[in-house]
Design an enzyme around this catalytic site. Structure first.
Site, PDB file in Angstrom:
ATOM      1  CG  HIS A   1      -1.845   1.121   1.328  1.00  0.00           C
ATOM      2  ND1 HIS A   1      -3.203   1.000   1.142  1.00  0.00           N
ATOM      3  CD2 HIS A   1      -1.638   2.435   1.613  1.00  0.00           C
ATOM      4  CE1 HIS A   1      -3.779   2.179   1.300  1.00  0.00           C
ATOM      5  NE2 HIS A   1      -2.841   3.068   1.587  1.00  0.00           N
ATOM      6  CD  GLU A   2       1.489   3.391   3.620  1.00  0.00           C
ATOM      7  OE1 GLU A   2       1.642   4.519   3.095  1.00  0.00           O
ATOM      8  OE2 GLU A   2       0.436   3.053   4.200  1.00  0.00           O
TER       9      GLU A   2
ATOM     10  CG  HIS B   1       0.391   6.035  -0.687  1.00  0.00           C
ATOM     11  ND1 HIS B   1      -0.736   6.417  -1.393  1.00  0.00           N
ATOM     12  CD2 HIS B   1      -0.062   5.529   0.489  1.00  0.00           C
ATOM     13  CE1 HIS B   1      -1.814   6.141  -0.686  1.00  0.00           C
ATOM     14  NE2 HIS B   1      -1.437   5.594   0.458  1.00  0.00           N
TER      15      HIS B   1
END
Length: 196
Positions: free
Chosen positions: A98-99, A102
């Site tokens: 998820h990170e 980003h």
């Protein structure tokens, strides 16, 4: 983003060396995961090589519900060792994926993280591509797993992230709705959504 960063990752929290060490060990295992390697390789192709300096395992406040966060000022990924050191490796990998999405968005799209539409789009992509809304995990959370429920899950997660950034609930819902379809369809660096 700066205010939220200090709220979720304050520098004054006493660190737990044992949990931080376990988090580092899990990070080492995660870096061998095929999906995470794929993301790291594609970051390097975008002239954003990822190394140990991009990851920090640290104790986060007990009141925080997040397990990890992306800090664009580094840029780096902060992993909450007191949250992630106690989950299965697969969940750790999803949080890291998820990170990393980003970080990928930060490198390729020059995201303005203070623009909540940009933030919402990156959240939709990260929720979609990390695997956190896979049916398998929705069953574990006692959420519905009918076809199309990925949309419900992704929107809920993205809205929650916006609310954690101080966006009022109805505005968060509108922002996510506005960006959902183009951002959901943007699967880069993957060719398609393969986890569902």
């Amino acid at each position: 983003m700066a205010g939220a960063k200090e709220k979720f990752f304050p520098s004054y929290i006493e660190q737990n060396a044992e949990e931080n060490a376990k988090c580092q060990k899990m990070l080492g295992k995660a870096m061998k995961n095929i999906k995470i390697r794929f993301l790291v390789d594609h970051l390097a192709k975008r002239d954003c090589p990822v190394g140990q300096a991009h990851f920090v395992c640290q104790t986060c406040p007990d009141y925080s519900t997040i397990g990890a966060g992306f800090d664009p000022t580094g840029p780096r990924i902060k992993l909450c060792s007191n949250k992630l050191a106690h989950v299965p490796q697969e969940i750790f990998n999803i949080a890291l994926s998820h990170e990393l999405i980003h970080l990928y968005d930060h490198c390729r799209a020059e995201v303005d993280w203070s623009d909540m539409e940009h933030f919402a789009c990156s959240e939709v992509r990260a929720c979609t591509l990390s695997g956190e809304c896979r049916r398998k995990f929705q069953k574990r959370r006692k959420k519905p797993s009918e076809p199309g429920d990925i949309e419900v899950c992704v929107k809920e997660h993205a809205e929650e992230s916006l609310k954690m950034m101080g966006v009022e609930a109805s505005k968060a819902k509108r922002l996510v709705q506005r960006v959902y379809f183009p951002c959901f369809r943007d699967t880069a660096p993957f060719d398609f959504i393969f986890d569902y």
